[in-house]
Motif scaffolding. Structure first.
Motif, PDB file in Angstrom:
ATOM      1  N   ALA A   1     -31.569  17.814 -39.243  1.00 40.11           N
ATOM      2  CA  ALA A   1     -30.466  18.465 -39.939  1.00 40.11           C
ATOM      3  C   ALA A   1     -29.250  18.593 -39.030  1.00 40.11           C
ATOM      4  CB  ALA A   1     -30.899  19.838 -40.436  1.00 40.11           C
ATOM      5  N   THR A   2     -29.482  18.941 -37.776  1.00 39.48           N
ATOM      6  CA  THR A   2     -28.383  19.084 -36.819  1.00 39.48           C
ATOM      7  C   THR A   2     -27.629  17.781 -36.644  1.00 39.48           C
ATOM      8  OG1 THR A   2     -29.531  20.838 -35.610  1.00 39.48           O
ATOM      9  CG2 THR A   2     -27.796  19.651 -34.432  1.00 39.48           C
ATOM     10  N   ARG A   3     -28.358  16.694 -36.486  1.00 37.76           N
ATOM     11  CA  ARG A   3     -27.717  15.395 -36.296  1.00 37.76           C
ATOM     12  C   ARG A   3     -27.046  14.894 -37.566  1.00 37.76           C
ATOM     13  NH1 ARG A   3     -31.109  16.590 -32.733  1.00 37.76           N
ATOM     14  NH2 ARG A   3     -31.062  15.714 -30.613  1.00 37.76           N
ATOM     15  N   ALA A   4     -27.612  15.259 -38.707  1.00 38.69           N
ATOM     16  CA  ALA A   4     -26.970  14.905 -39.977  1.00 38.69           C
ATOM     17  C   ALA A   4     -25.633  15.628 -40.111  1.00 38.69           C
ATOM     18  CB  ALA A   4     -27.890  15.255 -41.144  1.00 38.69           C
TER      19      ALA A   4
ATOM     20  N   GLY B   1     -18.965  13.423 -49.531  1.00 34.67           N
ATOM     21  CA  GLY B   1     -19.891  13.879 -50.560  1.00 34.67           C
ATOM     22  C   GLY B   1     -21.289  14.066 -50.017  1.00 34.67           C
ATOM     23  N   TYR B   2     -21.742  13.124 -49.178  1.00 38.05           N
ATOM     24  CA  TYR B   2     -23.074  13.252 -48.561  1.00 38.05           C
ATOM     25  C   TYR B   2     -23.128  14.495 -47.666  1.00 38.05           C
ATOM     26  CZ  TYR B   2     -24.313   8.543 -50.151  1.00 38.05           C
ATOM     27  OH  TYR B   2     -24.601   7.444 -50.929  1.00 38.05           O
ATOM     28  N   ARG B   3     -22.031  14.772 -46.981  1.00 38.33           N
ATOM     29  CA  ARG B   3     -21.982  15.966 -46.126  1.00 38.33           C
ATOM     30  C   ARG B   3     -22.114  17.237 -46.977  1.00 38.33           C
ATOM     31  NH1 ARG B   3     -21.439  20.355 -44.617  1.00 38.33           N
ATOM     32  NH2 ARG B   3     -20.593  21.172 -42.647  1.00 38.33           N
ATOM     33  N   LYS B   4     -21.447  17.265 -48.125  1.00 35.97           N
ATOM     34  CA  LYS B   4     -21.540  18.422 -49.015  1.00 35.97           C
ATOM     35  C   LYS B   4     -22.953  18.553 -49.573  1.00 35.97           C
ATOM     36  CE  LYS B   4     -19.453  20.505 -53.138  1.00 35.97           C
ATOM     37  NZ  LYS B   4     -18.391  20.389 -54.174  1.00 35.97           N
ATOM     38  N   ALA B   5     -23.552  17.420 -49.955  1.00 34.87           N
ATOM     39  CA  ALA B   5     -24.918  17.439 -50.482  1.00 34.87           C
ATOM     40  C   ALA B   5     -25.882  18.008 -49.452  1.00 34.87           C
ATOM     41  CB  ALA B   5     -25.336  16.022 -50.880  1.00 34.87           C
ATOM     42  N   LEU B   6     -25.712  17.623 -48.189  1.00 33.19           N
ATOM     43  CA  LEU B   6     -26.559  18.124 -47.111  1.00 33.19           C
ATOM     44  C   LEU B   6     -26.479  19.637 -47.012  1.00 33.19           C
ATOM     45  CD1 LEU B   6     -28.274  17.649 -44.496  1.00 33.19           C
ATOM     46  CD2 LEU B   6     -26.079  17.494 -43.276  1.00 33.19           C
ATOM     47  N   GLU B   7     -25.271  20.184 -47.113  1.00 33.54           N
ATOM     48  CA  GLU B   7     -25.108  21.636 -47.009  1.00 33.54           C
ATOM     49  C   GLU B   7     -25.828  22.361 -48.146  1.00 33.54           C
ATOM     50  OE1 GLU B   7     -21.708  25.067 -46.298  1.00 33.54           O
ATOM     51  OE2 GLU B   7     -21.285  22.954 -45.934  1.00 33.54           O
ATOM     52  N   PHE B   8     -25.723  21.830 -49.338  1.00 29.37           N
ATOM     53  CA  PHE B   8     -26.413  22.456 -50.467  1.00 29.37           C
ATOM     54  C   PHE B   8     -27.925  22.396 -50.283  1.00 29.37           C
ATOM     55  CE2 PHE B   8     -22.389  22.678 -52.477  1.00 29.37           C
ATOM     56  CZ  PHE B   8     -22.510  23.530 -53.566  1.00 29.37           C
TER      57      PHE B   8
ATOM     58  N   LEU C   1     -26.209   8.533 -41.583  1.00 29.71           N
ATOM     59  CA  LEU C   1     -26.140   9.847 -42.215  1.00 29.71           C
ATOM     60  C   LEU C   1     -27.152   9.952 -43.346  1.00 29.71           C
ATOM     61  CD1 LEU C   1     -24.912  12.613 -42.848  1.00 29.71           C
ATOM     62  CD2 LEU C   1     -23.070  11.440 -44.084  1.00 29.71           C
ATOM     63  N   LYS C   2     -27.227   8.937 -44.197  1.00 35.64           N
ATOM     64  CA  LYS C   2     -28.178   8.949 -45.309  1.00 35.64           C
ATOM     65  C   LYS C   2     -29.620   8.941 -44.804  1.00 35.64           C
ATOM     66  CE  LYS C   2     -27.209   5.906 -48.473  1.00 35.64           C
ATOM     67  NZ  LYS C   2     -26.728   4.600 -49.010  1.00 35.64           N
ATOM     68  N   LEU C   3     -29.875   8.206 -43.742  1.00 35.57           N
ATOM     69  CA  LEU C   3     -31.220   8.166 -43.171  1.00 35.57           C
ATOM     70  C   LEU C   3     -31.629   9.542 -42.665  1.00 35.57           C
ATOM     71  CD1 LEU C   3     -33.751   6.678 -42.305  1.00 35.57           C
ATOM     72  CD2 LEU C   3     -32.569   5.963 -40.227  1.00 35.57           C
ATOM     73  N   LEU C   4     -30.723  10.227 -41.983  1.00 33.57           N
ATOM     74  CA  LEU C   4     -31.026  11.567 -41.482  1.00 33.57           C
ATOM     75  C   LEU C   4     -31.236  12.564 -42.622  1.00 33.57           C
ATOM     76  CD1 LEU C   4     -28.598  11.692 -38.440  1.00 33.57           C
ATOM     77  CD2 LEU C   4     -31.081  11.934 -38.327  1.00 33.57           C
ATOM     78  N   ILE C   5     -30.436  12.442 -43.683  1.00 34.59           N
ATOM     79  CA  ILE C   5     -30.631  13.315 -44.845  1.00 34.59           C
ATOM     80  C   ILE C   5     -32.004  13.073 -45.452  1.00 34.59           C
ATOM     81  CG2 ILE C   5     -29.866  13.805 -47.204  1.00 34.59           C
ATOM     82  CD1 ILE C   5     -27.006  13.297 -46.286  1.00 34.59           C
TER      83      ILE C   5
ATOM     84  N   LEU D   1     -34.606  12.058 -43.865  1.00 33.85           N
ATOM     85  CA  LEU D   1     -35.588  12.650 -42.948  1.00 33.85           C
ATOM     86  C   LEU D   1     -35.680  14.160 -43.160  1.00 33.85           C
ATOM     87  CD1 LEU D   1     -34.887  10.653 -39.658  1.00 33.85           C
ATOM     88  CD2 LEU D   1     -37.031  10.691 -40.959  1.00 33.85           C
ATOM     89  N   VAL D   2     -34.527  14.794 -43.374  1.00 36.98           N
ATOM     90  CA  VAL D   2     -34.529  16.230 -43.676  1.00 36.98           C
ATOM     91  C   VAL D   2     -35.334  16.486 -44.956  1.00 36.98           C
ATOM     92  CG1 VAL D   2     -33.116  18.208 -44.344  1.00 36.98           C
ATOM     93  CG2 VAL D   2     -32.341  16.694 -42.513  1.00 36.98           C
ATOM     94  N   ILE D   3     -35.111  15.660 -45.961  1.00 35.41           N
ATOM     95  CA  ILE D   3     -35.864  15.790 -47.210  1.00 35.41           C
ATOM     96  C   ILE D   3     -37.356  15.651 -46.947  1.00 35.41           C
ATOM     97  CG2 ILE D   3     -36.329  14.675 -49.432  1.00 35.41           C
ATOM     98  CD1 ILE D   3     -33.354  13.895 -49.491  1.00 35.41           C
ATOM     99  N   HIS D   4     -37.718  14.668 -46.139  1.00 35.15           N
ATOM    100  CA  HIS D   4     -39.131  14.443 -45.816  1.00 35.15           C
ATOM    101  C   HIS D   4     -39.768  15.677 -45.198  1.00 35.15           C
ATOM    102  CE1 HIS D   4     -42.758  12.569 -44.154  1.00 35.15           C
ATOM    103  NE2 HIS D   4     -42.415  13.093 -42.985  1.00 35.15           N
ATOM    104  N   TRP D   5     -39.106  16.261 -44.219  1.00 36.24           N
ATOM    105  CA  TRP D   5     -39.683  17.419 -43.533  1.00 36.24           C
ATOM    106  C   TRP D   5     -39.673  18.658 -44.419  1.00 36.24           C
ATOM    107  CZ3 TRP D   5     -42.612  15.829 -40.013  1.00 36.24           C
ATOM    108  CH2 TRP D   5     -42.266  14.786 -39.164  1.00 36.24           C
ATOM    109  N   VAL D   6     -38.653  18.797 -45.262  1.00 34.92           N
ATOM    110  CA  VAL D   6     -38.614  19.931 -46.190  1.00 34.92           C
ATOM    111  C   VAL D   6     -39.752  19.828 -47.201  1.00 34.92           C
ATOM    112  CG1 VAL D   6     -37.333  20.975 -48.107  1.00 34.92           C
ATOM    113  CG2 VAL D   6     -36.153  20.438 -45.962  1.00 34.92           C
ATOM    114  N   VAL D   7     -39.954  18.638 -47.758  1.00 37.85           N
ATOM    115  CA  VAL D   7     -41.035  18.436 -48.721  1.00 37.85           C
ATOM    116  C   VAL D   7     -42.391  18.676 -48.056  1.00 37.85           C
ATOM    117  CG1 VAL D   7     -42.235  16.723 -50.143  1.00 37.85           C
ATOM    118  CG2 VAL D   7     -39.749  16.869 -50.207  1.00 37.85           C
ATOM    119  N   SER D   8     -42.537  18.205 -46.811  1.00 37.45           N
ATOM    120  CA  SER D   8     -43.797  18.427 -46.089  1.00 37.45           C
ATOM    121  C   SER D   8     -44.066  19.911 -45.894  1.00 37.45           C
ATOM    122  CB  SER D   8     -43.747  17.729 -44.725  1.00 37.45           C
ATOM    123  OG  SER D   8     -43.666  16.332 -44.877  1.00 37.45           O
ATOM    124  N   SER D   9     -43.005  20.667 -45.576  1.00 37.78           N
ATOM    125  CA  SER D   9     -43.148  22.108 -45.396  1.00 37.78           C
ATOM    126  C   SER D   9     -43.522  22.794 -46.704  1.00 37.78           C
ATOM    127  CB  SER D   9     -41.835  22.694 -44.861  1.00 37.78           C
ATOM    128  OG  SER D   9     -41.888  24.097 -44.797  1.00 37.78           O
ATOM    129  N   LEU D  10     -42.880  22.399 -47.795  1.00 39.07           N
ATOM    130  CA  LEU D  10     -43.168  23.007 -49.087  1.00 39.07           C
ATOM    131  C   LEU D  10     -44.585  22.686 -49.554  1.00 39.07           C
ATOM    132  CD1 LEU D  10     -39.774  22.288 -50.896  1.00 39.07           C
ATOM    133  CD2 LEU D  10     -40.583  24.483 -50.028  1.00 39.07           C
TER     134      LEU D  10
END
Length: 226
Positions: free
Chosen positions: A174-177, A128-135, A199-203, A205-214
């Motif tokens: 994202a790649t490592r996730a 489920g976490y893997r699917k969430a990451l893709e979305f 996996l959750k930690l990497l997700i 981190l992806v959220i952190h960088w995405v929010v920073s970019s936005l």
């Protein structure tokens, strides 16, 4: 190990939180424990114990579930390990409003996966976490590349990351996730020293960088030199 004073049964730990109020507590252990026999045998694989939340605002009773350490019926040992507690009153994880706006499906899938994990469904929550990451990744790419929306939705996830994620930190996390997420869906694991926690930690981190970019884009657009 904790001896519960019943037929030599030992448990590795008491629960450290209440599943009803979702607070970290040291619950009161009662004397009510029951071994669960399976397959009509005298060998019990599971153990359930009744606990009480010490919080004055809660005070609910709940069941803690344990599984026997030994997997062999011929082995006599009364050592059980804690797995989860019920009833599971799930409290959804809250995300930055920017994430909820660009990918509401990510929020829903991630929370369903977290709910499954807290219910002790450790063998399915990783998928489920893997699917969430893709979305999350694809919705983020679509939000910035509207003209390529259909193309992005049909792409393999790693291909999408390599082609549309330009920020170094976001791409690296994202790649490592994806690597760890794929491990949750395959028969054999490649990253045996990593688990769902990584996996959750990497997700996150992806959220952190995405929010920073936005946020950066928001300030760049709202603060133009005149």
């Amino acid at each position: 190990m904790i001896n519960i004073g019943r037929n030599g049964i030992q448990i590795d730990q008491d629960p450290n939180s209440c599943p009803v109020c979702n607070h970290l507590v040291s619950p009161n252990r009662t004397e009510i424990f029951k071994e669960i026999n399976t397959e009509n045998s005298n060998w019990s694989r599971y153990l359930e114990g009744l606990y009480e939340c010490p919080s004055l605002k809660c005070g609910h009773l709940f069941l803690a579930h344990f599984e026997r350490k030994s997997k062999n019926k011929g082995t006599i040992d009364g050592y059980f390990t804690y797995t989860h507690s019920t009833p599971n009153h799930f409290k959804p994880v809250e995300f930055d409003e920017r994430i909820a706006t660009i990918s509401p499906s990510f929020v829903e899938i991630f929370n369903q996966s977290t709910n499954a994990e807290q219910a002790g469904l450790s063998e399915v929550c990783g998928m489920g976490y893997r699917k969430a990451l893709e979305f999350l990744i694809k919705d983020y790419c679509v939000s910035s590349q509207v003209n390529d929306a259909e193309k992005i939705r049909k792409m393999m996830l790693m291909q999408c990351i390599n082609q549309y994620i330009t920020d170094t930190n976001t791409k690296a996390c994202a790649t490592r996730a994806v690597w760890l997420g794929n491990d949750e869906t395959h028969y054999q694991r490649k990253w045996k020293d990593r688990d769902i926690g990584d996996l959750k930690l990497l997700i996150n981190l992806v959220i952190h960088w995405v929010v920073s970019s936005l946020m950066t884009q928001e300030y760049m657009q709202s603060m133009q030199r005149t």
